[in-house]
Design a protein around this motif. Structure first.
Motif, PDB file in Angstrom:
ATOM      1  N   LEU A 198       0.805  -1.218   0.000  1.00 33.63           N
ATOM      2  CA  LEU A 198       0.000   0.000   0.000  1.00 33.63           C
ATOM      3  C   LEU A 198       0.839   1.271   0.000  1.00 33.63           C
ATOM      4  O   LEU A 198       0.315   2.365  -0.195  1.00 33.63           O
ATOM      5  CB  LEU A 198      -0.917   0.025   1.229  1.00 33.63           C
ATOM      6  CG  LEU A 198      -1.941  -1.092   1.327  1.00 33.63           C
ATOM      7  CD1 LEU A 198      -2.680  -1.012   2.653  1.00 33.63           C
ATOM      8  CD2 LEU A 198      -2.938  -0.995   0.162  1.00 33.63           C
ATOM      9  N   TRP A 199       2.120   1.134   0.243  1.00 34.53           N
ATOM     10  CA  TRP A 199       2.929   2.301   0.567  1.00 34.53           C
ATOM     11  C   TRP A 199       3.911   2.665  -0.524  1.00 34.53           C
ATOM     12  O   TRP A 199       4.472   1.805  -1.197  1.00 34.53           O
ATOM     13  CB  TRP A 199       3.685   2.053   1.875  1.00 34.53           C
ATOM     14  CG  TRP A 199       2.781   1.893   3.051  1.00 34.53           C
ATOM     15  CD1 TRP A 199       2.077   0.775   3.406  1.00 34.53           C
ATOM     16  CD2 TRP A 199       2.438   2.894   4.010  1.00 34.53           C
ATOM     17  NE1 TRP A 199       1.323   1.028   4.531  1.00 34.53           N
ATOM     18  CE2 TRP A 199       1.529   2.319   4.924  1.00 34.53           C
ATOM     19  CE3 TRP A 199       2.816   4.227   4.199  1.00 34.53           C
ATOM     20  CZ2 TRP A 199       0.983   3.037   6.001  1.00 34.53           C
ATOM     21  CZ3 TRP A 199       2.292   4.935   5.270  1.00 34.53           C
ATOM     22  CH2 TRP A 199       1.376   4.345   6.153  1.00 34.53           C
ATOM     23  N   ASP A 210      -1.556   8.866   1.307  1.00 35.66           N
ATOM     24  CA  ASP A 210      -1.401   8.176   0.036  1.00 35.66           C
ATOM     25  C   ASP A 210      -1.703   6.681   0.188  1.00 35.66           C
ATOM     26  O   ASP A 210      -2.369   6.078  -0.664  1.00 35.66           O
ATOM     27  CB  ASP A 210       0.021   8.393  -0.478  1.00 35.66           C
ATOM     28  CG  ASP A 210       0.316   7.617  -1.737  1.00 35.66           C
ATOM     29  OD1 ASP A 210      -0.070   8.083  -2.817  1.00 35.66           O
ATOM     30  OD2 ASP A 210       0.921   6.531  -1.632  1.00 35.66           O
ATOM     31  N   ALA A 211      -1.213   6.075   1.271  1.00 32.64           N
ATOM     32  CA  ALA A 211      -1.441   4.637   1.482  1.00 32.64           C
ATOM     33  C   ALA A 211      -2.925   4.362   1.711  1.00 32.64           C
ATOM     34  O   ALA A 211      -3.478   3.378   1.197  1.00 32.64           O
ATOM     35  CB  ALA A 211      -0.611   4.147   2.679  1.00 32.64           C
ATOM     36  N   ARG A 254      -4.781   4.500  -1.537  1.00 27.50           N
ATOM     37  CA  ARG A 254      -4.522   3.301  -2.346  1.00 27.50           C
ATOM     38  C   ARG A 254      -5.340   2.118  -1.817  1.00 27.50           C
ATOM     39  O   ARG A 254      -5.870   1.317  -2.583  1.00 27.50           O
ATOM     40  CB  ARG A 254      -3.024   2.986  -2.349  1.00 27.50           C
ATOM     41  CG  ARG A 254      -2.644   1.883  -3.322  1.00 27.50           C
ATOM     42  CD  ARG A 254      -1.139   1.815  -3.550  1.00 27.50           C
ATOM     43  NE  ARG A 254      -0.671   3.010  -4.234  1.00 27.50           N
ATOM     44  CZ  ARG A 254       0.138   3.917  -3.710  1.00 27.50           C
ATOM     45  NH1 ARG A 254       0.627   3.748  -2.494  1.00 27.50           N
ATOM     46  NH2 ARG A 254       0.481   4.995  -4.392  1.00 27.50           N
ATOM     47  N   TRP A 255      -5.439   2.043  -0.525  1.00 27.65           N
ATOM     48  CA  TRP A 255      -6.197   0.961   0.108  1.00 27.65           C
ATOM     49  C   TRP A 255      -7.670   1.009  -0.300  1.00 27.65           C
ATOM     50  O   TRP A 255      -8.305  -0.023  -0.519  1.00 27.65           O
ATOM     51  CB  TRP A 255      -6.049   1.083   1.631  1.00 27.65           C
ATOM     52  CG  TRP A 255      -6.802   0.070   2.436  1.00 27.65           C
ATOM     53  CD1 TRP A 255      -6.572  -1.268   2.507  1.00 27.65           C
ATOM     54  CD2 TRP A 255      -7.902   0.335   3.312  1.00 27.65           C
ATOM     55  NE1 TRP A 255      -7.448  -1.859   3.372  1.00 27.65           N
ATOM     56  CE2 TRP A 255      -8.287  -0.902   3.889  1.00 27.65           C
ATOM     57  CE3 TRP A 255      -8.600   1.492   3.673  1.00 27.65           C
ATOM     58  CZ2 TRP A 255      -9.327  -1.011   4.796  1.00 27.65           C
ATOM     59  CZ3 TRP A 255      -9.632   1.395   4.580  1.00 27.65           C
ATOM     60  CH2 TRP A 255      -9.995   0.146   5.136  1.00 27.65           C
ATOM     61  N   ARG A 263      -7.806   7.804  -4.881  1.00 33.87           N
ATOM     62  CA  ARG A 263      -6.514   8.506  -4.872  1.00 33.87           C
ATOM     63  C   ARG A 263      -6.698   9.866  -4.218  1.00 33.87           C
ATOM     64  O   ARG A 263      -7.814  10.258  -3.869  1.00 33.87           O
ATOM     65  CB  ARG A 263      -5.996   8.656  -6.310  1.00 33.87           C
ATOM     66  CG  ARG A 263      -6.923   9.493  -7.205  1.00 33.87           C
ATOM     67  CD  ARG A 263      -6.242   9.808  -8.554  1.00 33.87           C
ATOM     68  NE  ARG A 263      -7.150  10.461  -9.492  1.00 33.87           N
ATOM     69  CZ  ARG A 263      -7.392  11.778  -9.502  1.00 33.87           C
ATOM     70  NH1 ARG A 263      -6.843  12.585  -8.612  1.00 33.87           N
ATOM     71  NH2 ARG A 263      -8.226  12.290 -10.395  1.00 33.87           N
ATOM     72  N   ARG A 318     -11.409  10.416  -7.330  1.00 32.30           N
ATOM     73  CA  ARG A 318     -11.445   9.231  -8.194  1.00 32.30           C
ATOM     74  C   ARG A 318     -11.509   9.658  -9.655  1.00 32.30           C
ATOM     75  O   ARG A 318     -12.044  10.717  -9.999  1.00 32.30           O
ATOM     76  CB  ARG A 318     -12.640   8.355  -7.861  1.00 32.30           C
ATOM     77  CG  ARG A 318     -13.972   9.048  -8.099  1.00 32.30           C
ATOM     78  CD  ARG A 318     -15.161   8.243  -7.638  1.00 32.30           C
ATOM     79  NE  ARG A 318     -15.287   7.008  -8.387  1.00 32.30           N
ATOM     80  CZ  ARG A 318     -16.313   6.180  -8.248  1.00 32.30           C
ATOM     81  NH1 ARG A 318     -17.299   6.479  -7.371  1.00 32.30           N
ATOM     82  NH2 ARG A 318     -16.382   5.088  -8.952  1.00 32.30           N
ATOM     83  N   ARG A 366      -2.317   3.837 -13.112  1.00 29.13           N
ATOM     84  CA  ARG A 366      -2.523   2.831 -12.058  1.00 29.13           C
ATOM     85  C   ARG A 366      -1.448   1.767 -12.180  1.00 29.13           C
ATOM     86  O   ARG A 366      -1.211   1.240 -13.270  1.00 29.13           O
ATOM     87  CB  ARG A 366      -3.906   2.173 -12.174  1.00 29.13           C
ATOM     88  CG  ARG A 366      -5.046   3.120 -11.925  1.00 29.13           C
ATOM     89  CD  ARG A 366      -6.361   2.362 -11.854  1.00 29.13           C
ATOM     90  NE  ARG A 366      -6.556   1.792 -10.537  1.00 29.13           N
ATOM     91  CZ  ARG A 366      -7.254   2.404  -9.579  1.00 29.13           C
ATOM     92  NH1 ARG A 366      -7.810   3.585  -9.795  1.00 29.13           N
ATOM     93  NH2 ARG A 366      -7.393   1.845  -8.409  1.00 29.13           N
ATOM     94  N   LYS A 392       5.944   2.916  -6.909  1.00 28.60           N
ATOM     95  CA  LYS A 392       6.198   3.132  -5.484  1.00 28.60           C
ATOM     96  C   LYS A 392       7.355   4.094  -5.225  1.00 28.60           C
ATOM     97  O   LYS A 392       7.626   4.425  -4.073  1.00 28.60           O
ATOM     98  CB  LYS A 392       6.412   1.795  -4.771  1.00 28.60           C
ATOM     99  CG  LYS A 392       7.719   1.101  -5.000  1.00 28.60           C
ATOM    100  CD  LYS A 392       7.718  -0.188  -4.157  1.00 28.60           C
ATOM    101  CE  LYS A 392       9.032  -0.908  -4.258  1.00 28.60           C
ATOM    102  NZ  LYS A 392       9.013  -2.159  -3.473  1.00 28.60           N
TER     103      LYS A 392
END
Lengths: 416, 416, 416, 416
Positions: free
Chosen positions: A239-240, A289-290, A293-294, A298, A413, D358, D370
């Protein structure tokens, strides 16, 4: 740093007085010690904020525009210059907390001295000096917020969890279901439009091309963030960002700053219950940001956010009115709520110059331009932002790991 | 940490009161901010010294020996434990300066509370508790000195050179010609002889064999040190221990700490003229060792120094009597002058256990023994040592790079 | 660094050849890469050891005593000086591993060139140069051991656990019950007695006074250490010096270096089973001290150890004979076993000068004296010490956290 | 990471062979030691590059698509994974230089083994695997450049200035007068257009709005940079970003990396004369930005550069054809010269996702996305970029302080 239209003198005097008074009000609950200690190199003591904002007026207005003005204290130019290389040598930033003297009382006397001198001189000052007073007021508004966030950081390191302010009654609200509002797309204009005050980096106004997208109609909440924590968000490298993952591991990050166990949080009113419906605060860009993404969404870009905010009242929302605890205002009455107030909103945009930007000449030209590397843009305003100083074009910026400010996020989004 | 003979109660009370009063007196000129800031991890805030010495009595006397005693503040055991692992978790040392609260006033109230409780309980306490009060007084005397040296370090970082104390008239003396006094050789006894109080590490008394040598009859002076500076002593690798040379280069060391240009020095009375005849102060072990090598002589060992000091009055010399500026007493009336007072004297000996040393059981057993690595022994006393607390057997110790204490040196030489 | 009696020429040549040959033998199993990489600033590449020992002869013998000698390569004086400030600028120690060139083959050629020149010149050299050759041989013996320990450290960082040497059959012995042997007490003499070679720091011989004590008759074993681990020794702050406890926590120390799970260990023969009866190795002074405290005993002082070793054959025990795996010799035939060989034994003594010690003039005077701070003395010899180079007066020294050498301990106790 | 059209099998095989052969050719002049040492955490050993690129094919092609494939060595997955979290634990990056084993020869054998397996399997592999081979070839081309720049960094730390390659005859050219070419403005499209291979971060293609501007028709030269140095550019804080100025001062930066005194420079051909007409290389973003500010111009944005490069042949310019020294090609035949080759060109743009980007699913999705924080985009190609692998849409990225790559700059200007 550019003021499009010279301010009227009496109006300027009123604003100057109000600005200066608010700063002093914010420091009212502080002891000499509270105002002296520096909790980390990134933060400054409250006393320093009180003095530095005063030095700004003393230097750029009184010294430069009032013949015969004598500095209040010959040491202060060295002690209270922040980072203006053109103004010569200065006290090293990480050493600001060593200054137990001058005392808080003496800094208050310094403020009174400079206030009186500015007020006396103001009617006869040239327009250039008026603009500098205007700039100084906006500069001081920024430091009012920093005074609060730096103070919060300091108090958070005290194991006794001191409350600087009285606790306020907490409403146990419920967060609204998240909705989406279409953003503007195609060619849009952003950047300051030339009416009223703006810092140099907010212009020039220019066109950008935006792809179709939507913005969340409210901020991400504590409750939603708790889900992220419980889902293992802080333990899933996928996720990071690479830098973010290294930061999480090196610092053992597991939750937003100031979160405490058992749904508690620390604030300037001490330990309180964390409200699941309130916007999550004190997160870094990496965390924002993480989280995005999760969720599969965005962060908005600066341009997307600014274009959407153009029609929202920037004085709305949960911003700072008094030195006391923050209050919650009704939402700002558009499809997009919480655009200003509560927390600064991380964007996906780096803090870089708008097309055509050129820094001003001289010391004041160091104001924003030289920080244009390694930082991300935040938009909006927070509960610690003095109401009336926000603008859609305002560009706040911090390094991606910073989280001692009131920082949160709004999702965006793409249209498929 | 061992008291050979139990103190008489009334005498103990008198000493307890005097000790506690002096500490408060030393803090009189301090503002809340002065007493709060920590200038480096090795130093502690004055407020912390005031509270920690109080915590010692509250914990080891009141908590352990007075049934029903309620702690003044439940937080303080965590905040003001220094390093006693057996007493549980405690506030991290480098974070001591973050405690703007409790305030200096509240810490004074803490002291008054504990003082009253100890005084009320003292007559009925068992001998073991009397010994702990005695130990607490000696412990506090050590912190009185640290309070002053830590404060000096803090103030030295203030570009305004604040004077905590009024300036004292300075005599412009001339240093006596250096003479040599034969030391004791062959089998001699050192270590505490069991009469009166001593810390655990000062014993057991034991025999050592000393080779023939002489000790300088006075301390090395500022004037002599200036010669070393001008001769390039700080730039000649051949004079230095390897670690010392690395330290000089990494830190750009060129003179003792607190020396300023043009024969000025900084002290608790602000900037003053440096007296060429006064003992050099604020030097590290590395510097003392390099200076000695430059002269062709050496530092005395702990045993040599202690054997020679056996007949010198440890209450003589320039030691601390009042909170005000230090005074210069007449020399101590033996062939060896300045054995106590002015500055602690670096020895060539590492701080290691005397033969047969065993640390006491329990938390107080952590007092000295666990610091027996990486430190050098200093002997004597300084201008900041409370008069009456010195002994020939006393073992002060600091790492070889430390110089924020009042540290200097006396030369020694071997007989060829 | 003092040779009491000049060596006979033919004997010196024999020893020179043997010394130089052993070093090359030790490097036989190494690839160019193995010999080049530096695993940490404290360690040096094998290639560097090969070259530096050669530079010592080239500089102090050939350059200084052979008219017209031309250096093999003009760069090498800069690259292969270790720490001799008097010899001018040199390559920074932490950068030694960057030297992929010169290659190992070229360094071998350098050795051959210097060997030939020394052998050719030897017969006509003055006594002073003979002494320097003798010194160079002892210097090289020290580097032979370092070559092995530095190599072991490098290989231990390789996740593939490479075996540099073939595995040797392991005996599964059982450790003898620990016994105690009375040490010498009262006035005893230690320090080098002037017969045969010794380094400067081993003298002068001098008297010390020892209190009654006993020494363990063997070293502490892996099995005993395992008990310490299982008893929670690494988690009990009360057992540790303050610096040691900080070191344990900062580095997550839980066992000796090179211990692996499931009774495995890593060595130059790769992964092998750890023998419970073998002496524990690769422990720091902090660990040795904590272990001794756990047992209720203590470490011996240097004087105690040296006085007891005076009658033990220093060529006995498990020392290095060949480049291959170490072998276990029968014990040395006195009440005290394992005084030499297996592991260096940490003592309770700091590495400080013996009374009357003065460093030699010039570059070779930098040999030991300048390291006399921050280090503890180790006595005896290890399985990586070339047999024939040990002496009771030999003073090995390392900082208290070092454990990449073969280091262990022997217990001592006071008589009550 | 997306290949728009599947490659024809025979063409793919040809390209695979050529790619793999070039990498081996580049390593020809290296010794085992040269290929093993890691000069800094940001750089990797040559041996690692050789093995990691091989691991990529072994893992994503052979392991995932060839039933029954047995890994060449069970350790290698751990040792030679770079940063793919999804592929599990891996050797820590800063420790790559500790791997003296496997040897360079064994890594060559690994390459041969995998090459043979890929070639044997290729005809029967599915399209997805063909795309991964294609991706692996482009991945390896990137590592070819890194192999050279990492090697250059290592060699530059060797005081003997080794030449890896033979020196090439140097033309002493004269730089052309700087001219300006109008850039494209208004709405333009950038991002990969879907034809041929591109990495994931190069798309999606999207529209941006550009303000009127011009680009310099050539790169900034060594001679021009020398003027900047002599004008005190490295000592004038006003020219620098705040982070850049801190970097200059902390590191004592005074010139580009690899510049040496007296118009010398260090390269893979050793010490050579620095050509005033050649593009300046080995500068950081901070330096590029400061230089541009000094001239009164600025850096181009990524969009400006890419729009201008759309019609330039990306295979033109001074790029890498062989393992030997770089050659200078004729300029690329448009108004803009040196758009590709010589040095990567710093842009004013942060490395952030194109609108709609993406990341791919799975391990290969970690390829670029990343790293989208803290880095700036560089465009074009350098003398160490294998010819044929450049594209206008290619996005190279490095942190702003990096300068061990071949990095330089082209100026841009706004129309007033």
């Amino acid at each position: 740093m550019a003021s499009a239209a010279p301010a009227r003198t009496d109006d300027l005097l009123t604003r100057f007085r109000a600005r200066r008074a608010l700063t002093i009000d914010l420091a009212t609950p502080l002891s000499d010690a509270d105002a002296t200690v520096q909790s980390m190199p990134d933060a400054s003591p409250a006393k320093w904020h009180l003095a530095h904002t005063t030095w700004f007026f003393e230097t750029f207005v009184l010294r430069d525009h009032v013949p015969g003005y004598e500095p209040f204290d010959a040491h202060f130019a060295y002690l209270f210059n922040s980072y203006y290389e053109a103004e010569g040598a200065r006290h090293a930033r990480p050493q600001r907390g060593m200054l137990t003297r001058p005392s808080l009382d003496r800094v208050r006397a310094y403020r009174a001295h400079v206030d009186a001198a500015v007020e006396a001189a103001l009617p006869s000052l040239p327009a250039a000096a008026h603009n500098l007073i205007d700039l100084g007021c906006h500069h001081e508004a920024q430091h009012e917020e920093l005074l609060l966030t730096d103070l919060l950081h300091l108090m958070s390191l005290n194991p006794t969890n001191p409350a600087v302010w009285p606790r306020t009654p907490q409403s146990t609200s419920e967060a609204a279901t998240l909705g989406w509002v279409d953003g503007r797309s195609g060619l849009v204009e952003i950047g300051h439009n030339g009416t009223g005050f703006a810092f140099d980096c907010e212009g020039p106004r220019h066109r950008v091309h935006l792809t179709p997208h939507a913005l969340a109609d409210r901020l991400v909440t504590n409750g939603e963030w708790q889900d992220f924590v419980e889902a293992g968000g802080y333990r899933d490298a996928a996720l990071w960002l690479s830098d973010g993952w290294a930061w999480v591991q090196a610092n053992g990050i597991e939750a937003p700053l100031h979160w405490r166990d058992d749904w508690q949080q620390f604030g300037l009113d001490g330990l309180t219950r964390r409200d699941p419906a309130a916007p999550v605060a004190h997160i870094s860009y990496y965390e924002a940001d993480a989280y995005a993404r999760w969720t599969g969404f965005r962060l908005p870009t600066e341009s997307e956010w600014e274009a959407a905010a153009a029609t929202v009242d920037p004085a709305s929302g949960n911003q700072l009115d008094v030195a006391g605890p923050v209050r919650t205002l009704p939402a700002d009455g558009s499809g997009l709520t919480q655009m200003f107030g509560d927390v600064w909103q991380w964007t996906a945009s780096a803090f870089l110059p708008h097309p055509g930007f050129r820094a001003a000449e001289g010391a004041v030209g160091e104001y924003n331009g030289k920080f244009m590397s390694g930082q991300m843009v935040l938009k909006g305003a927070s509960c610690a932002t003095p109401r009336g100083t926000s603008r859609a074009s305002y560009r706040n910026f911090f390094p991606p790991a910073a989280r001692w400010q009131f920082t949160g996020l709004r999702l965006a989004r793409d249209f498929e």
